[in-house]
Write a protein that holds these residues in place. Sequence first.
Motif, PDB file in Angstrom:
ATOM      1  N   VAL A  85       4.204  16.109  -6.153  1.00  0.00           N
ATOM      2  CA  VAL A  85       3.208  16.374  -5.104  1.00  0.00           C
ATOM      3  C   VAL A  85       2.626  15.069  -4.574  1.00  0.00           C
ATOM      4  O   VAL A  85       2.468  14.883  -3.366  1.00  0.00           O
ATOM      5  N   ARG A  86       2.333  14.148  -5.486  1.00  0.00           N
ATOM      6  CA  ARG A  86       1.774  12.864  -5.063  1.00  0.00           C
ATOM      7  C   ARG A  86       2.779  12.084  -4.218  1.00  0.00           C
ATOM      8  O   ARG A  86       2.440  11.478  -3.208  1.00  0.00           O
ATOM      9  N   ALA A  87       4.049  12.115  -4.656  1.00  0.00           N
ATOM     10  CA  ALA A  87       5.077  11.401  -3.896  1.00  0.00           C
ATOM     11  C   ALA A  87       5.237  11.994  -2.503  1.00  0.00           C
ATOM     12  O   ALA A  87       5.392  11.270  -1.513  1.00  0.00           O
ATOM     13  N   GLY A  88       5.209  13.332  -2.410  1.00  0.00           N
ATOM     14  CA  GLY A  88       5.307  13.961  -1.099  1.00  0.00           C
ATOM     15  C   GLY A  88       4.140  13.614  -0.206  1.00  0.00           C
ATOM     16  O   GLY A  88       4.302  13.371   0.995  1.00  0.00           O
ATOM     17  N   SER A  89       2.940  13.562  -0.793  1.00  0.00           N
ATOM     18  CA  SER A  89       1.759  13.190  -0.016  1.00  0.00           C
ATOM     19  C   SER A  89       1.847  11.747   0.454  1.00  0.00           C
ATOM     20  O   SER A  89       1.553  11.434   1.613  1.00  0.00           O
ATOM     21  N   GLN A  95       4.827   7.737   6.515  1.00  0.00           N
ATOM     22  CA  GLN A  95       5.514   8.032   7.768  1.00  0.00           C
ATOM     23  C   GLN A  95       4.537   8.034   8.941  1.00  0.00           C
ATOM     24  O   GLN A  95       4.858   7.535  10.023  1.00  0.00           O
ATOM     25  N   THR A  96       3.348   8.586   8.727  1.00  0.00           N
ATOM     26  CA  THR A  96       2.333   8.567   9.777  1.00  0.00           C
ATOM     27  C   THR A  96       1.891   7.136  10.074  1.00  0.00           C
ATOM     28  O   THR A  96       1.716   6.750  11.239  1.00  0.00           O
ATOM     29  N   LEU A 172      10.298   7.840  -2.690  1.00  0.00           N
ATOM     30  CA  LEU A 172      11.288   8.769  -2.173  1.00  0.00           C
ATOM     31  C   LEU A 172      12.449   8.986  -3.135  1.00  0.00           C
ATOM     32  O   LEU A 172      13.378   9.698  -2.815  1.00  0.00           O
ATOM     33  N   VAL A 173      12.368   8.361  -4.292  1.00  0.00           N
ATOM     34  CA  VAL A 173      13.424   8.580  -5.276  1.00  0.00           C
ATOM     35  C   VAL A 173      13.313  10.016  -5.765  1.00  0.00           C
ATOM     36  O   VAL A 173      12.267  10.445  -6.244  1.00  0.00           O
TER      37      VAL A 173
END
Length: 226
Positions: A85-89, A95-96, A172-173
């Motif tokens: 979850v942290r990596a996705g956040s 990206q933003t 992103l791994v």
Amino acid sequence: GFANYQAFSQSVADPLQSGVWGWTGVIAAIISFGGFTFFYWHTANHRMKEGVRALLFALAGGGTSIVGTQMYIAANNQAAEAELVRAGSNRDVLQTQIADWRRQLEGIPPETRSVEGLEAYIEEVERVGRTHQKPYRDAQNELGLARRRDDLLVRIETANAELLGTGTGDILVEAQTRTSIPGWFFALMLELFSSQGTSIGLVALLILYGRSRVNAGEGPVNQGIS
């Protein structure tokens, strides 16, 4: 024992109680191994009451070990899910941010010269004493834009490296695929293989050792009788 120590010690916040509970889990693992060992040993020698008593202690220790192992596995799975979850956040934030930096970069004129060239030009103008002229002031403004451009390029490159998993964060791994085996099943199998297997093996060795000593002692006794 390791899983029990980690699981039980993390269940309380106080350092002293944490250590006490952790080592209690280790003792439970030892009782599980020792209890089953004595159970097999007593039953092999036809001491059923002692065997039942040892079995009760072994089951108590084994149950505690199963719970501790399951807690340890569950805590690791929760930590892995939180990391995803942290990596996705972090990925969304990066990206933003990259998109914003690119917009800022587009606002800098493409004909802006390099920082090195502008610094050399400004140094030469200052040497000849023409700092009062407009090209000097324009060069200073352009130098600010050139430095801002280089800073944005570095930030974008660093962020892209993070997204590609080659930076320090490696956000992103992809996480390694975890097995879908329930934690309680793994804990139960681990308890069965560790306590039962080692206990049976140890008792078998003790029985063989005892029989070998008896057989070794029978020879001289029979010879004396004959």
